[in-house]
Design a protein around this motif. Sequence first.
Motif, PDB file in Angstrom:
ATOM      1  N   UNK A   2     -21.517 -16.857  34.064  1.00 32.93           N
ATOM      2  CA  UNK A   2     -19.756 -17.480  35.081  1.00 32.93           C
ATOM      3  C   UNK A   2     -18.477 -17.590  34.759  1.00 32.93           C
ATOM      4  N   UNK A   3     -18.061 -18.393  33.474  1.00 28.96           N
ATOM      5  CA  UNK A   3     -17.520 -18.584  33.115  1.00 28.96           C
ATOM      6  C   UNK A   3     -16.676 -18.406  31.497  1.00 28.96           C
ATOM      7  N   UNK A   4     -16.077 -18.166  30.861  1.00 22.57           N
ATOM      8  CA  UNK A   4     -15.910 -18.386  29.403  1.00 22.57           C
ATOM      9  C   UNK A   4     -14.745 -19.212  29.134  1.00 22.57           C
TER      10      UNK A   4
END
Length: 215
Positions: A2-4
């Motif tokens: 979903x997010x780095x």
Amino acid sequence: VSEVLGNATDPDVEIRVAAIQFNLPYEFSPAALAEAGEVPLTVDSQDLADREDLRHLNFVTIDGETAKDFDDAVAIIRLEKGYRLWVAIADVAHYVASGSALDAEARNRGNSTYFPDRVVPMLPDRLSGDLCSLHEGVTRPCIAVEMKLSAKGEKISHRFVRGIMRSLASLSYEEAQAAIDGNPSERASPLVETVLTPLYAAYEALKIAREARQP
């Protein structure tokens, strides 16, 4: 994915991980940021109309050396038998209307969260770091309490006001103590006799009253 977040050794990433782990709101809503951006940077005459003008008082803020915001200020007047002590805090409600997007964000966060080198604030930086901070030499709306103290530190009377104030200086704890110890900085030097010495004297009087109460 979903997010780095980035490299795990990056301090910024560590703080983001902590924020996510404890569900700390790390970013403000567009509506809250928009409201913060619309707040005027200066106090106009209408703001002053219903407030007591405290700008003649010798307010100073005293905080840690690394403080970024200045939430409270003190002023003192030595009386024939005692002291008139003022304590003022930034009037955040002047900028945050009830039911607004900023109000909703603040209610959701509940408080600011402090990390070793930064803070996840309750309000956007335009407010928390500037307009709601009692910066040196800047007129700010405030809520203040005026307390009349006896020479023995007993509170004789008090009253609360919505006012406007202007801090003479943003001092650090170390700077204030050094001035009292006879080694004032250039900024603290003019304040030793009029502000710092009577403040410390009022503290000593309050300490007498506290010891008498045996808390």
